[in-house]
Scaffold this active site. Structure first.
Site: not given
Length: 649
Positions: A197, A250, A268, A340-341, A363-364, A505
């Site tokens: 991760y 992203r 994930k 995600e992203d 999740d973001d 991150n």
């Protein structure tokens, strides 16, 4: 679930390759295999049991074919029911150990068995198993247990000095021996979490084209527009319960990585299994490839995605709508879709559009918010007061920043019974143009407008700190080293114990390091980061920085949704997850300066989070698995996948 009396779909891909053609797979009904435990009259040494293959209504001739061992490939033209797959949790329960046979369409054996990651055990195959499954001569004569294999593999991983090499070694193990991969990850979670991760997964995504060996999920590109339902049915597993999907625009703080963003869904979902106990065959990583605006990738001959500019507007919306519709049609109402992203302009729109029709979770926006809120609730035990007594300042007003801000406001409103608009006034955000204030409201994106308060314009962060006088400083900017010495010293001059959360991150994008936070605050800061940092010695003390890692929340959160059969995500479920995580922080952790518990007990933490989330879902009437289990924590633990090897007949 494989137990003393259990069933699973024979075309689920658990055992190995099938001889069905693509068209036969699409039009065939799943064969159901019941593994019957030996009766009480069976001798203790007899492990044959009885195997019964069930199919939907068959003609007499087809029944005869089945008895004679002939595969029936055209039993039913509609193998997937309108409600999706049966929502029975898992092929394993952590508390059970049963003899099983590695069935697919046929019994996996010999060379094929050794190359099936779902069933391969390497040198752990017993003498009897080697005889029963034609493995004699295909393995060295030594038989070693899984625990010894784990010791060997962790030594193998540790010999690599470069994190990306460790990542590749772990991915190679996952492709060879799935259960050993998860056993290794669970037993050494604190050491290996940064490998599979953040931060290593970021570098893996950047170099995904050059390290790509074999597909680990589904790639849905613009080429498949109009055929997404067919693409989903190409995936061998049918009982999917969690999908993690990205469009790669992203990735972490690294920008547009296009198709190479697949490393994120894969990573994930590895954590969904290792930390949350969701069985691997129920997890599906997906990348939506609509092109990339990354010039470097477009000119890279090793890039594995579409070499074209990103599709936007109606073309993008139509592809996503077809995808969401196809997922629900294929896997049913209760499949969890985790975004995600995605870039800000798509992330908020997708979440808002589908949250009322699908079980969706970003999740973001939501996962990050939940884990940060948990850290803040825990930190209050060190600094005193409640959320309403504190003032928050964010650097970064994108998905993560506004998501955290909104969840803080929701929890504060709940605690004080105050209007949401009122409690938002204690939360301030700084973006690339400075402090978000009411005079900028007309030019702001819609998700920033609730945070535009009355104040004169402020251009830089240090001036915002001096004027707003926050007690909590949170970084979600994706810009490294923006919490300068001047900023940290300003926070320390205002607060006896400043709370500083540097969440971006990977590590290179973190707003400040743990060492900088502790040193510049003279050891008074309560610090946590998004990426891991080592302990920091300062003034005869050793400070252990906490990690506000989403991995604390989303595996347990997802397990809670699945085990309760929840059909929609409500904000109160996120608050329940935060409360559950904060409760796991003990005085021993506080004494070390931690506001998050260590990852060593993450599966127990996930079980508690799952129980709290499920309880809230039942309370809100969103859960469909009835009746409600009496002890939700024990039920969550019993639902968790365990990677221990099973004994084959």
């Amino acid at each position: 679930m494989i137990s003393s009396r259990c069933s699973f779909l024979s075309n689920s891909g658990l055992g190995g390759s099938s001889n069905f053609s693509g068209s036969q797979r699409r039009h065939s009904a799943p064969l159901r295999v019941l593994c019957m435990a030996p009766s009480s009259s069976t001798k203790s040494g007899d492990r044959n049991g009885s195997v019964v293959m069930e199919t939907p209504t068959l003609t007499p001739s087809k029944e005869n074919d089945m008895r004679n061992g002939t595969t029936v490939a055209d039993v039913d033209d509609n193998p997937i029911s309108p409600g999706g797959p049966q929502d029975v949790y898992g092929e394993d329960r952590a508390t059970e150990d049963h003899f099983v046979t590695p069935w697919s369409v046929s019994v996996s054996s010999g060379y094929t068995l050794l190359r099936d990651p779902h069933f391969n055990k390497g040198l752990a195959f017993s003498e009897k198993e080697r005889d029963a499954h034609y493995l004699r001569g295909l393995l060295p004569p030594t038989v070693i247990p899984q625990e010894t294999q784990v010791k060997k593999m962790i030594q193998h991983i540790r010999q690599y000095q470069v994190p990306l090499q460790k990542y590749m070694a772990m991915m190679d193990l996952q492709e060879r021996n799935e259960r050993l991969f998860y056993k290794l990850l669970i037993d050494h979670v604190e050491e290996l979490l940064p490998v599979v991760y953040t931060p290593t997964v970021g570098e893996a995504c950047q170099k995904y084209g050059s390290i790509f060996m074999r597909p680990q999920g589904l790639y849905i590109s613009l080429k498949e527009k109009g055929r997404i339902l067919e693409v989903l049915r190409n995936w061998p597993e049918k009982n999917i319960q969690v999908i993690v999907v990205t469009d790669g625009e992203r990735i972490l703080g690294l920008g547009d990585l296009g198709c190479q963003g697949m490393g994120i869904p894969v990573g994930k979902l590895s954590l969904y299994t290792a930390l949350g106990g969701v069985r691997p065959s129920a997890c599906l990583p997906i990348t939506i490839d609509v092109g990339t605006n990354n010039e470097k990738l477009l000119n890279d001959e090793l890039y594995i995605g579409l070499k074209q500019r990103r599709a936007t507007g109606q073309e993008y919306a139509e592809l996503m709508n077809e995808f969401m519709t196809a997922v629900k049609q294929t896997y049913g109402e209760k499949v969890l879709i985790q975004f995600e992203d995605f870039a800000n302009h798509n992330a908020f729109d997708l979440l808002e559009k589908y949250r009322s029709t699908h079980l969706v979770f970003n999740d973001d926006i939501q996962g990050t918010a939940s884990v940060v809120l948990a850290g803040l609730v825990a930190a209050l035990k060190l600094v005193g007061g409640n959320l309403a007594d504190h003032r928050f300042l964010f650097l970064g007003a994108g998905e993560a920043g506004t998501g955290i801000a909104e969840l803080i406001a929701l929890e504060t409103s709940k605690q004080t019974n105050s209007p949401l608009e009122e409690v938002r006034k204690n939360i301030w955000l700084v973006d690339s143009k400075g402090l978000i204030v009411s005079s900028r409201k007309e030019s702001l994106q819609h998700f920033k407008k609730p945070w535009a308060h009355e104040h004169e314009p402020v251009k830089n962060l240090v001036d915002a700190v001096k004027q707003i006088k926050p007690t909590v400083l949170i970084g979600t900017s994706g810009q490294g080293r923006t919490f300068t010495k001047e900023v940290i010293e300003a926070m320390s001059s205002i607060n006896e114990r400043p709370i500083i959360l540097s969440l971006s991150n990977p590590t290179s994008q973190s707003e400040c390091t743990a060492e900088e936070a502790y040193t510049w605050s003279k050891g008074r800061a309560i610090f946590a980061s998004g990426s891991p940092f080592p302990p920091v010695p300062y003034d005869d003390k050793v400070f252990v920085p906490g990690q506000a890692n989403n991995a604390y929340i989303f595996p347990g959160f997802g397990l809670g949704l699945i085990m309760s059969g929840t059909i929609r995500v409500h904000d109160d479920l996120l608050l329940a997850a935060s409360e559950a995580l904060a409760e796991q922080v003990t005085q021993e952790h506080f004494d070390k300066g931690l506001i998050f518990p260590p990852f060593t007990n993450i599966r127990k933490i996930s079980a508690h989070i799952a129980a709290k989330v499920a309880a809230k879902a039942y309370e809100l009437g969103l859960a469909t698995r009835l009746p409600q289990p009496k002890d939700l924590v024990k039920f969550a633990e019993s639902c968790m996948y365990t990677p221990a090897y099973r004994t084959y007949r």
